[in-house]
Design a protein around this motif. Sequence first.
Motif, PDB file in Angstrom:
ATOM      1  N   TYR A 166       4.317 -57.972  25.728  1.00  0.00           N
ATOM      2  CA  TYR A 166       3.835 -58.529  24.464  1.00  0.00           C
ATOM      3  C   TYR A 166       4.435 -57.689  23.321  1.00  0.00           C
ATOM      4  O   TYR A 166       4.810 -57.845  22.340  1.00  0.00           O
ATOM      5  N   GLU A 167       3.982 -56.484  23.477  1.00  0.00           N
ATOM      6  CA  GLU A 167       4.474 -55.400  22.300  1.00  0.00           C
ATOM      7  C   GLU A 167       5.826 -55.302  22.181  1.00  0.00           C
ATOM      8  O   GLU A 167       6.248 -55.264  20.848  1.00  0.00           O
ATOM      9  N   THR A 168       6.579 -55.329  23.276  1.00  0.00           N
ATOM     10  CA  THR A 168       8.016 -55.132  22.788  1.00  0.00           C
ATOM     11  C   THR A 168       8.564 -56.669  22.069  1.00  0.00           C
ATOM     12  O   THR A 168       9.465 -56.378  21.375  1.00  0.00           O
ATOM     13  N   LEU A 169       8.060 -57.639  22.405  1.00  0.00           N
ATOM     14  CA  LEU A 169       8.517 -58.951  21.765  1.00  0.00           C
ATOM     15  C   LEU A 169       7.927 -58.690  20.138  1.00  0.00           C
ATOM     16  O   LEU A 169       8.791 -59.052  19.390  1.00  0.00           O
ATOM     17  N   ILE A 170       6.726 -58.400  19.953  1.00  0.00           N
ATOM     18  CA  ILE A 170       6.280 -58.104  18.672  1.00  0.00           C
ATOM     19  C   ILE A 170       7.115 -57.245  17.840  1.00  0.00           C
ATOM     20  O   ILE A 170       7.574 -57.835  16.650  1.00  0.00           O
ATOM     21  N   MET A 190      11.517 -70.803  13.948  1.00  0.00           N
ATOM     22  CA  MET A 190      10.746 -70.860  15.414  1.00  0.00           C
ATOM     23  C   MET A 190      11.383 -70.099  16.314  1.00  0.00           C
ATOM     24  O   MET A 190      12.886 -70.004  16.443  1.00  0.00           O
ATOM     25  N   LEU A 191      10.384 -69.612  17.163  1.00  0.00           N
ATOM     26  CA  LEU A 191      11.138 -68.809  18.175  1.00  0.00           C
ATOM     27  C   LEU A 191      11.079 -69.786  19.694  1.00  0.00           C
ATOM     28  O   LEU A 191      10.014 -70.408  19.952  1.00  0.00           O
ATOM     29  N   GLU A 192      12.082 -69.738  20.371  1.00  0.00           N
ATOM     30  CA  GLU A 192      12.144 -70.341  21.784  1.00  0.00           C
ATOM     31  C   GLU A 192      12.040 -69.108  22.728  1.00  0.00           C
ATOM     32  O   GLU A 192      12.983 -68.563  22.784  1.00  0.00           O
ATOM     33  N   SER A 195      10.062 -56.075  18.423  1.00  0.00           N
ATOM     34  CA  SER A 195      11.515 -56.521  18.375  1.00  0.00           C
ATOM     35  C   SER A 195      11.734 -57.733  17.266  1.00  0.00           C
ATOM     36  O   SER A 195      12.731 -57.754  16.428  1.00  0.00           O
ATOM     37  N   TYR A 196      10.524 -58.787  17.234  1.00  0.00           N
ATOM     38  CA  TYR A 196      10.750 -59.781  16.142  1.00  0.00           C
ATOM     39  C   TYR A 196      10.634 -59.165  14.843  1.00  0.00           C
ATOM     40  O   TYR A 196      11.515 -59.606  13.911  1.00  0.00           O
ATOM     41  N   ARG A 197       9.707 -58.130  14.504  1.00  0.00           N
ATOM     42  CA  ARG A 197       9.572 -57.760  13.265  1.00  0.00           C
ATOM     43  C   ARG A 197      10.660 -56.742  12.865  1.00  0.00           C
ATOM     44  O   ARG A 197      10.695 -56.564  11.609  1.00  0.00           O
ATOM     45  N   HIS A 198      11.138 -56.237  13.757  1.00  0.00           N
ATOM     46  CA  HIS A 198      12.250 -55.345  13.245  1.00  0.00           C
ATOM     47  C   HIS A 198      13.797 -55.834  13.550  1.00  0.00           C
ATOM     48  O   HIS A 198      14.855 -55.204  13.317  1.00  0.00           O
ATOM     49  N   HIS A 199      13.782 -57.104  14.180  1.00  0.00           N
ATOM     50  CA  HIS A 199      14.924 -57.837  14.258  1.00  0.00           C
ATOM     51  C   HIS A 199      15.944 -57.036  15.233  1.00  0.00           C
ATOM     52  O   HIS A 199      17.175 -56.936  15.080  1.00  0.00           O
ATOM     53  N   ARG A 208      -0.036 -65.255  23.956  1.00  0.00           N
ATOM     54  CA  ARG A 208      -0.730 -64.498  22.730  1.00  0.00           C
ATOM     55  C   ARG A 208       0.223 -64.234  21.516  1.00  0.00           C
ATOM     56  O   ARG A 208      -0.425 -64.236  20.669  1.00  0.00           O
ATOM     57  N   VAL A 209       1.281 -64.589  21.765  1.00  0.00           N
ATOM     58  CA  VAL A 209       2.467 -64.227  20.729  1.00  0.00           C
ATOM     59  C   VAL A 209       2.144 -64.989  19.321  1.00  0.00           C
ATOM     60  O   VAL A 209       1.939 -64.425  18.189  1.00  0.00           O
ATOM     61  N   ASP A 210       2.019 -66.256  19.517  1.00  0.00           N
ATOM     62  CA  ASP A 210       1.645 -67.142  18.180  1.00  0.00           C
ATOM     63  C   ASP A 210       0.462 -66.803  17.447  1.00  0.00           C
ATOM     64  O   ASP A 210       0.248 -67.005  16.402  1.00  0.00           O
ATOM     65  N   GLN A 211      -0.512 -66.140  17.891  1.00  0.00           N
ATOM     66  CA  GLN A 211      -1.584 -65.528  17.112  1.00  0.00           C
ATOM     67  C   GLN A 211      -1.192 -64.383  16.388  1.00  0.00           C
ATOM     68  O   GLN A 211      -2.115 -63.919  15.267  1.00  0.00           O
TER      69      GLN A 211
END
Length: 211
Positions: free
Chosen positions: A175-179, A1-3, A181-185, A24-27
């Motif tokens: 939004y794009e930065t978070l997506i 889970m991300l906080e 960053s998460y995918r590439h850790h 929008r992130v959780d979508q």
Amino acid sequence: MLEIHLFVNPLGMRCFRCENDVLRVDQNLNAKISYQFIPMFNMQTIADTIKLYQLSPCDLKVRQEVADTLYQVILDYKAALFQGGRRGRQYLLRLQDSMVKQGWHYSDQLARQVAKQSGLDLEMFLEDRHSTIAKEAFKKDQEIAHSLGVTTTMTAVVYDSKEPQYGYLIPRFDYETLIESYRHHTFNPQQSGKEFAEQYHPHALRIIKSN
């Protein structure tokens, strides 16, 4: 889970868009999302608000009015949160949307109207928005920002349950930065999660997670 803890100017349009990005992130991520908006109150947010609404930066009366309004909006948001996180966030987003569309026209009447639209108990809200507990919640938010070294809005601190001992700092959140960053850790290319965690006393990280 991300906080996700997003530090915002409650009267800022860019932060309004950032907040909607969080929603929008959780979508698009295969992960549960927990989030909260942390309003900031300092000289920078006051100056940014004056510039945003094209007010006179040299007028001390205007500066004081902006400071007073920003402070009351934050207290209103904290009061709304007392009736549930979801309703509190709805209140903040509805208020921002109204002010962005209407311009610099905050009033007690607008606060009442938005509270009703957000499904709040109006009597409780009106009592809480001037309460000691709301003021204490306001102070705690500012302590969190100070403890984590956050001085500008549109900054997010993210915790991943897979690495609970670390916090990740994302400046100029979108939004794009978070997506990506998460995918590439790589939540912050300039600073690893470990570096961010080690930069601050562990107590600072506990403050935000217990808020």
